[in-house]
Design a protein around this motif. Structure first.
Motif, short mmCIF file in Angstrom:
data_model
loop_
_atom_site.label_atom_id
_atom_site.label_comp_id
_atom_site.label_asym_id
_atom_site.label_seq_id
_atom_site.Cartn_x
_atom_site.Cartn_y
_atom_site.Cartn_z
N PRO A 5 -0.61 -21.35 17.00
CA PRO A 5 0.36 -20.36 16.57
C PRO A 5 0.23 -19.99 15.09
N ILE A 6 -0.21 -20.93 14.25
CA ILE A 6 -0.38 -20.65 12.82
C ILE A 6 -1.51 -19.63 12.63
N ASP A 7 -2.62 -19.81 13.36
CA ASP A 7 -3.72 -18.84 13.27
C ASP A 7 -3.27 -17.45 13.71
N LEU A 8 -2.47 -17.41 14.77
CA LEU A 8 -1.95 -16.13 15.26
C LEU A 8 -1.04 -15.50 14.22
N LEU A 9 -0.24 -16.31 13.56
CA LEU A 9 0.65 -15.82 12.51
C LEU A 9 -0.15 -15.24 11.35
N VAL A 10 -1.18 -15.95 10.92
CA VAL A 10 -2.02 -15.49 9.81
C VAL A 10 -2.71 -14.18 10.19
N LYS A 11 -3.28 -14.11 11.40
CA LYS A 11 -3.96 -12.88 11.84
C LYS A 11 -2.98 -11.71 11.90
N SER A 12 -1.76 -11.97 12.41
CA SER A 12 -0.77 -10.90 12.50
C SER A 12 -0.39 -10.40 11.11
N GLN A 13 -0.26 -11.31 10.15
CA GLN A 13 0.07 -10.90 8.79
C GLN A 13 -1.06 -10.09 8.17
N GLN A 14 -2.29 -10.49 8.42
CA GLN A 14 -3.44 -9.75 7.88
C GLN A 14 -3.48 -8.33 8.45
N VAL A 15 -3.25 -8.21 9.76
CA VAL A 15 -3.24 -6.89 10.39
C VAL A 15 -2.09 -6.05 9.84
N ALA A 16 -0.93 -6.67 9.69
CA ALA A 16 0.22 -5.93 9.17
C ALA A 16 -0.03 -5.45 7.75
N LEU A 17 -0.65 -6.29 6.91
CA LEU A 17 -0.95 -5.87 5.53
C LEU A 17 -1.98 -4.74 5.51
N LYS A 18 -2.98 -4.82 6.37
CA LYS A 18 -3.99 -3.76 6.44
C LYS A 18 -3.35 -2.45 6.86
N LEU A 19 -2.49 -2.50 7.89
CA LEU A 19 -1.83 -1.28 8.36
C LEU A 19 -0.89 -0.72 7.29
N ALA A 20 -0.20 -1.59 6.58
CA ALA A 20 0.69 -1.11 5.52
C ALA A 20 -0.12 -0.43 4.41
N GLY A 21 -1.23 -1.02 4.04
CA GLY A 21 -2.11 -0.41 3.02
C GLY A 21 -2.66 0.92 3.49
N ASP A 22 -3.11 0.97 4.76
CA ASP A 22 -3.63 2.23 5.30
C ASP A 22 -2.55 3.30 5.34
N THR A 23 -1.35 2.90 5.67
CA THR A 23 -0.24 3.86 5.75
C THR A 23 0.08 4.43 4.37
N LEU A 24 0.14 3.56 3.37
CA LEU A 24 0.41 4.06 2.01
C LEU A 24 -0.70 4.98 1.52
N ARG A 25 -1.94 4.62 1.81
CA ARG A 25 -3.06 5.47 1.42
C ARG A 25 -2.98 6.83 2.13
N THR A 26 -2.60 6.80 3.40
CA THR A 26 -2.49 8.05 4.17
C THR A 26 -1.36 8.92 3.64
N VAL A 27 -0.25 8.30 3.27
CA VAL A 27 0.87 9.07 2.71
C VAL A 27 0.46 9.74 1.40
N ARG A 28 -0.25 9.02 0.56
CA ARG A 28 -0.72 9.59 -0.70
C ARG A 28 -1.69 10.74 -0.45
N ASN A 29 -2.64 10.51 0.47
CA ASN A 29 -3.60 11.57 0.79
C ASN A 29 -2.92 12.77 1.44
N THR A 30 -1.86 12.51 2.22
CA THR A 30 -1.15 13.60 2.90
C THR A 30 -0.51 14.53 1.88
#
Length: 166
Positions: A5-30
């Motif tokens: 479960p700890i590995d799953l938690l770490v992977k989920s956090q990494q994906v969430a951070l990547k998506l948050a970064g992509d979203t902010l970049r997309t908002v700026r580019n938009t």
């Protein structure tokens, strides 16, 4: 699927951070694209909606990764509580059986004392006090009661009555 479960938690956090970064970049580019290319703006808004949906999936995965171990822990604690309750019931039943055994044994000892008392009286022996905790407590209580009991003075002796001469 990840077993830890700890590995799953770490992977989920990494994906969430990547998506948050992509979203902010997309908002700026938009903001920049909305002024220069309106068609591209529509596509980017669609991508942004997809990114938000992806973040929702990552958050759901994160919640599942933390909730399942907690739920398993609670289930194990419930099982432990039921096991302890079963043990308590068994100990209660055992205590009842042992108490009944003690009563029957005391009755047998009393009967044996009644049978042997005349023999010991004829032989002239004094009974041996038992070496039990209860007998020690009783002996101490009797000794304390005797020691603390007020001593009553003996009644005065009457002088023998004189016989009258006839």
């Amino acid at each position: 699927m990840v077993e830890n479960p700890i590995d799953l938690l770490v992977k989920s956090q990494q994906v969430a951070l990547k998506l948050a970064g992509d979203t902010l970049r997309t908002v700026r580019n938009t903001a920049v694209t909305g002024v220069t290319q309106p068609d591209e703006l529509v596509r980017q808004v669609g991508d942004l909606a997809g990114a938000v949906a992806g973040m929702a999936g990552a958050i759901t995965g994160l919640a599942g990764a933390t909730a399942q171990p907690l739920q398993d822990f609670i289930v194990r604690q419930r099982e432990l509580a039921e096991t302890v309750a079963t043990l308590a019931e068994a100990q209660s039943e055992l205590a009842s059986v042992v108490a009944t055994l003690a009563e029957r044994h005391a009755d047998a000892v009393t009967a044996l004392e009644r049978v042997t008392a005349p023999v010991f009286a004829v032989v002239g022996t004094d009974p041996t006090p038992p070496k039990t905790r209860a007998s020690r407590v009783t002996a101490r209580a009797e000794a304390a009661a005797t020691k603390n009991a007020p001593v009553k003075p003996a009644p005065p002796k009457k002088a023998p009555a004189k016989k009258a001469d006839s």
